[in-house]
Design a protein around this motif. Sequence first.
Motif, mmCIF file in Angstrom:
data_model
loop_
_atom_site.group_PDB
_atom_site.id
_atom_site.type_symbol
_atom_site.label_atom_id
_atom_site.label_comp_id
_atom_site.label_asym_id
_atom_site.label_seq_id
_atom_site.Cartn_x
_atom_site.Cartn_y
_atom_site.Cartn_z
ATOM 1 N N PRO A 152 5.288 -1.160 -5.538
ATOM 2 C CA PRO A 152 6.680 -1.256 -5.220
ATOM 3 C C PRO A 152 6.827 -1.106 -3.741
ATOM 4 N N ALA A 153 6.151 -0.281 -2.912
ATOM 5 C CA ALA A 153 6.323 -0.269 -1.510
ATOM 6 C C ALA A 153 5.871 -1.510 -0.853
ATOM 7 N N LYS A 154 4.997 -2.215 -1.235
ATOM 8 C CA LYS A 154 4.760 -3.592 -0.856
ATOM 9 C C LYS A 154 5.742 -4.624 -1.216
ATOM 10 N N ALA A 155 6.441 -4.316 -2.318
ATOM 11 C CA ALA A 155 7.412 -5.217 -2.644
ATOM 12 C C ALA A 155 8.883 -5.331 -1.789
ATOM 13 N N VAL A 156 8.869 -4.219 -1.126
ATOM 14 C CA VAL A 156 10.038 -3.935 -0.191
ATOM 15 C C VAL A 156 9.764 -4.764 1.092
ATOM 16 N N MET A 157 8.505 -5.354 1.474
ATOM 17 C CA MET A 157 8.181 -6.161 2.792
ATOM 18 C C MET A 157 8.953 -7.312 2.725
ATOM 19 N N PRO A 158 8.663 -8.155 1.727
ATOM 20 C CA PRO A 158 9.206 -9.500 1.891
ATOM 21 C C PRO A 158 10.916 -9.269 1.566
ATOM 22 N N LEU A 159 11.361 -8.414 0.951
ATOM 23 C CA LEU A 159 12.916 -8.353 0.680
ATOM 24 C C LEU A 159 13.619 -8.020 2.232
ATOM 25 N N SER A 206 -3.347 2.838 -4.841
ATOM 26 C CA SER A 206 -3.926 3.423 -3.491
ATOM 27 C C SER A 206 -5.492 3.696 -3.365
ATOM 28 N N THR A 207 -5.970 3.812 -4.538
ATOM 29 C CA THR A 207 -7.254 4.355 -4.717
ATOM 30 C C THR A 207 -7.672 5.657 -4.158
ATOM 31 N N SER A 208 -6.611 6.753 -3.826
ATOM 32 C CA SER A 208 -6.999 7.808 -3.310
ATOM 33 C C SER A 208 -7.029 8.816 -4.568
ATOM 34 N N ALA A 209 -7.144 9.853 -4.255
ATOM 35 C CA ALA A 209 -7.284 11.162 -5.398
ATOM 36 C C ALA A 209 -6.087 11.039 -6.180
ATOM 37 N N TRP A 210 -5.095 10.939 -5.510
ATOM 38 C CA TRP A 210 -3.576 10.958 -6.051
ATOM 39 C C TRP A 210 -3.434 9.716 -7.074
ATOM 40 N N ASN A 211 -3.803 8.446 -6.310
ATOM 41 C CA ASN A 211 -3.705 7.204 -6.798
ATOM 42 C C ASN A 211 -2.382 6.579 -7.502
ATOM 43 N N PRO A 212 -1.559 6.488 -6.481
ATOM 44 C CA PRO A 212 -0.302 5.956 -7.066
ATOM 45 C C PRO A 212 -0.065 4.572 -6.893
ATOM 46 N N GLN A 213 0.690 4.081 -7.957
ATOM 47 C CA GLN A 213 1.170 2.446 -7.888
ATOM 48 C C GLN A 213 1.856 2.424 -6.423
ATOM 49 N N ILE A 214 1.047 1.370 -5.467
ATOM 50 C CA ILE A 214 1.736 1.044 -4.440
ATOM 51 C C ILE A 214 2.455 -0.311 -4.429
#
Length: 187
Positions: free
Chosen positions: A136-143, A126-134
């Motif tokens: 997986p959330a984007k993978a939900v979209m096509p599913l 996400s490029t935020s201070a926490w910077n998690p991998q996003i």
Amino acid sequence: MPVLAFYCRGVTVLNRWIMIAATGLIAIMVTVICYEVIARYAFDAPTVWAMEMARLLLGPYFLLAGPYLLHIGGHVNVDIVYGKLPERTAKLVDLLTVPLIVYFGWVLLSYSLPLALTSWEHRETSTSAWNPQIWPAKAVMPLAFALLIAQAAAEWLRALFRVLGYPDPAPPPVAPAEDLVTGGPGT
């Protein structure tokens, strides 16, 4: 016809279970937000991750609940005209409008799949201070959009069954009005 009825029931049951599982994301979101509020206001120690995590969980919940909501009629709907149509005309309208949902789902699937694959390939964060991998959330979209298309196809088949005079192979659950108010029978 039995194969089509089996398809309608199978897709609907699958989407129902996915929606039930996705509601667990709400429990996690509420816990995370409560933690953030307590940490921020009781201990003056806000987190850098809580609100972003809540947002990352809301998207998958919203998308994964959508296909079953289509089945139960839980989406925003304009019933002013549709509710006054004769039953046979309403059935025909369903046959004509459900393909629009399939088309809309196909467009969303065709745009979201390349985005999700690119995000996965780059292990996007996400490029935020926490910077998690996003990714997986984007993978939900096509599913979710594929599930929406499958449910819309089942809804079209249900409408076809009704137009042809066959029983509905996967009717939505009907709860008596008192059960909705009291939380169940006898409570």
